[in-house]
Design a protein around this motif. Structure first.
Motif, PDB file in Angstrom:
ATOM      1  N   THR A  48       0.844  -1.190   0.000  1.00  0.00           N
ATOM      2  CA  THR A  48       0.000   0.000   0.000  1.00  0.00           C
ATOM      3  C   THR A  48       0.883   1.243   0.000  1.00  0.00           C
ATOM      4  O   THR A  48       2.027   1.208   0.463  1.00  0.00           O
ATOM      5  N   VAL A  49       0.323   2.314  -0.536  1.00  0.00           N
ATOM      6  CA  VAL A  49       1.003   3.608  -0.519  1.00  0.00           C
ATOM      7  C   VAL A  49       0.020   4.659  -0.023  1.00  0.00           C
ATOM      8  O   VAL A  49      -1.192   4.511  -0.177  1.00  0.00           O
ATOM      9  N   THR A  50       0.557   5.706   0.566  1.00  0.00           N
ATOM     10  CA  THR A  50      -0.295   6.818   0.970  1.00  0.00           C
ATOM     11  C   THR A  50      -0.726   7.585  -0.277  1.00  0.00           C
ATOM     12  O   THR A  50      -0.135   7.456  -1.345  1.00  0.00           O
ATOM     13  N   HIS A  51      -1.776   8.381  -0.121  1.00  0.00           N
ATOM     14  CA  HIS A  51      -2.384   9.079  -1.263  1.00  0.00           C
ATOM     15  C   HIS A  51      -1.415   9.997  -2.012  1.00  0.00           C
ATOM     16  O   HIS A  51      -1.649  10.317  -3.166  1.00  0.00           O
ATOM     17  N   ASP A  52      -0.327  10.383  -1.374  1.00  0.00           N
ATOM     18  CA  ASP A  52       0.612  11.322  -1.984  1.00  0.00           C
ATOM     19  C   ASP A  52       1.712  10.634  -2.797  1.00  0.00           C
ATOM     20  O   ASP A  52       2.628  11.286  -3.287  1.00  0.00           O
ATOM     21  N   LEU A  53       1.613   9.314  -2.966  1.00  0.00           N
ATOM     22  CA  LEU A  53       2.578   8.572  -3.786  1.00  0.00           C
ATOM     23  C   LEU A  53       1.841   7.916  -4.959  1.00  0.00           C
ATOM     24  O   LEU A  53       1.151   6.910  -4.770  1.00  0.00           O
ATOM     25  N   ASP A  54       1.992   8.506  -6.126  1.00  0.00           N
ATOM     26  CA  ASP A  54       1.305   7.962  -7.305  1.00  0.00           C
ATOM     27  C   ASP A  54       2.163   8.015  -8.576  1.00  0.00           C
ATOM     28  O   ASP A  54       1.657   7.883  -9.682  1.00  0.00           O
ATOM     29  N   ALA A  55       3.461   8.156  -8.421  1.00  0.00           N
ATOM     30  CA  ALA A  55       4.348   8.279  -9.580  1.00  0.00           C
ATOM     31  C   ALA A  55       4.600   6.939 -10.271  1.00  0.00           C
ATOM     32  O   ALA A  55       4.960   6.911 -11.450  1.00  0.00           O
ATOM     33  N   VAL A  56       4.404   5.825  -9.552  1.00  0.00           N
ATOM     34  CA  VAL A  56       4.698   4.503 -10.103  1.00  0.00           C
ATOM     35  C   VAL A  56       4.054   3.439  -9.207  1.00  0.00           C
ATOM     36  O   VAL A  56       3.790   3.686  -8.033  1.00  0.00           O
ATOM     37  N   PHE A  57       3.799   2.270  -9.784  1.00  0.00           N
ATOM     38  CA  PHE A  57       3.362   1.139  -8.978  1.00  0.00           C
ATOM     39  C   PHE A  57       4.585   0.586  -8.234  1.00  0.00           C
ATOM     40  O   PHE A  57       5.555   0.173  -8.865  1.00  0.00           O
ATOM     41  N   PRO A  58       4.566   0.556  -6.895  1.00  0.00           N
ATOM     42  CA  PRO A  58       5.729   0.073  -6.152  1.00  0.00           C
ATOM     43  C   PRO A  58       6.032  -1.406  -6.395  1.00  0.00           C
ATOM     44  O   PRO A  58       7.157  -1.851  -6.145  1.00  0.00           O
ATOM     45  N   ALA A  59       5.092  -2.156  -6.895  1.00  0.00           N
ATOM     46  CA  ALA A  59       5.338  -3.575  -7.196  1.00  0.00           C
ATOM     47  C   ALA A  59       6.502  -3.739  -8.175  1.00  0.00           C
ATOM     48  O   ALA A  59       7.200  -4.750  -8.143  1.00  0.00           O
ATOM     49  N   ARG A  60       6.731  -2.749  -9.005  1.00  0.00           N
ATOM     50  CA  ARG A  60       7.873  -2.822  -9.924  1.00  0.00           C
ATOM     51  C   ARG A  60       9.187  -2.938  -9.167  1.00  0.00           C
ATOM     52  O   ARG A  60      10.120  -3.580  -9.643  1.00  0.00           O
ATOM     53  N   GLY A  61       9.284  -2.318  -8.007  1.00  0.00           N
ATOM     54  CA  GLY A  61      10.485  -2.421  -7.185  1.00  0.00           C
ATOM     55  C   GLY A  61      10.679  -3.826  -6.629  1.00  0.00           C
ATOM     56  O   GLY A  61      11.805  -4.291  -6.480  1.00  0.00           O
ATOM     57  N   VAL A  62       9.590  -4.510  -6.345  1.00  0.00           N
ATOM     58  CA  VAL A  62       9.664  -5.887  -5.858  1.00  0.00           C
ATOM     59  C   VAL A  62      10.080  -6.817  -6.991  1.00  0.00           C
ATOM     60  O   VAL A  62      10.890  -7.721  -6.810  1.00  0.00           O
ATOM     61  N   ARG A  63       9.552  -6.580  -8.169  1.00  0.00           N
ATOM     62  CA  ARG A  63       9.859  -7.439  -9.321  1.00  0.00           C
ATOM     63  C   ARG A  63      11.339  -7.372  -9.711  1.00  0.00           C
ATOM     64  O   ARG A  63      11.831  -8.248 -10.403  1.00  0.00           O
ATOM     65  N   ALA A  64      12.055  -6.367  -9.240  1.00  0.00           N
ATOM     66  CA  ALA A  64      13.489  -6.250  -9.515  1.00  0.00           C
ATOM     67  C   ALA A  64      14.306  -7.270  -8.713  1.00  0.00           C
ATOM     68  O   ALA A  64      15.471  -7.499  -9.010  1.00  0.00           O
ATOM     69  N   ILE A  65      13.674  -7.891  -7.724  1.00  0.00           N
ATOM     70  CA  ILE A  65      14.366  -8.864  -6.884  1.00  0.00           C
ATOM     71  C   ILE A  65      14.285 -10.242  -7.545  1.00  0.00           C
ATOM     72  O   ILE A  65      13.190 -10.700  -7.882  1.00  0.00           O
ATOM     73  N   PRO A  66      15.418 -10.897  -7.761  1.00  0.00           N
ATOM     74  CA  PRO A  66      15.410 -12.210  -8.420  1.00  0.00           C
ATOM     75  C   PRO A  66      14.452 -13.193  -7.738  1.00  0.00           C
ATOM     76  O   PRO A  66      14.422 -13.304  -6.515  1.00  0.00           O
ATOM     77  N   GLY A  67      13.636 -13.870  -8.563  1.00  0.00           N
ATOM     78  CA  GLY A  67      12.688 -14.853  -8.076  1.00  0.00           C
ATOM     79  C   GLY A  67      11.310 -14.300  -7.783  1.00  0.00           C
ATOM     80  O   GLY A  67      10.353 -15.058  -7.632  1.00  0.00           O
ATOM     81  N   PHE A  68      11.157 -12.998  -7.723  1.00  0.00           N
ATOM     82  CA  PHE A  68       9.865 -12.408  -7.378  1.00  0.00           C
ATOM     83  C   PHE A  68       9.004 -12.078  -8.596  1.00  0.00           C
ATOM     84  O   PHE A  68       7.935 -11.509  -8.455  1.00  0.00           O
TER      85      PHE A  68
END
Length: 124
Positions: A48-68
């Motif tokens: 989850t993100v607070t309402h003031d964070l909408d520049a990108v889906f944070p899931a992309r940061g998780v997908r950068a981790i091998p195996g995720f």
């Protein structure tokens, strides 16, 4: 073996793609390391993100981790409670583990450390 929920949160200084992705990846890697998690044991991750964070889906940061790349991820907005912590990314990871609930290490970084000092003090 049980399914355990592992919490984590981090704040960012700005609503920018690079900052959000870097913070999300840093938080996830910290939770993974602290709890000795293998990606095969992760059932899902809710972000989850607070309402003031909408520049990108944070899931992309998780997908950068091998195996995720195949781990189910879901992004959502946090409830905008007046006076709550701003620019915050939270995760709830569901993991299959042999660890007891007392052995789970929840990670709160940057300004998010103020959210749960009782849990954050458990970090080894």
């Amino acid at each position: 073996m049980a399914v355990r929920g592992i919490r984590g949160a981090i704040t960012v200084a700005v609503n920018e793609e690079a900052a959000i992705l870097e913070a999300t990846e840093r938080l996830m890697r910290s939770v993974i390391e602290a709890n000795e998690i293998e990606h095969e044991d992760v059932a899902s991750v809710m972000i989850t993100v607070t309402h003031d964070l909408d520049a990108v889906f944070p899931a992309r940061g998780v997908r950068a981790i091998p195996g995720f790349d195949l781990v189910p991820l879901m992004c959502s907005n946090e409830i905008p409670v007046p006076g709550s912590l701003e620019k915050c990314i939270r995760i709830m990871m569901l993991v299959n583990t042999e660890k007891s609930i007392r052995d789970i290490r929840h990670i709160f970084l940057e300004g998010a450390a103020a959210l749960r000092p009782d849990l954050n003090s458990q970090v080894k």
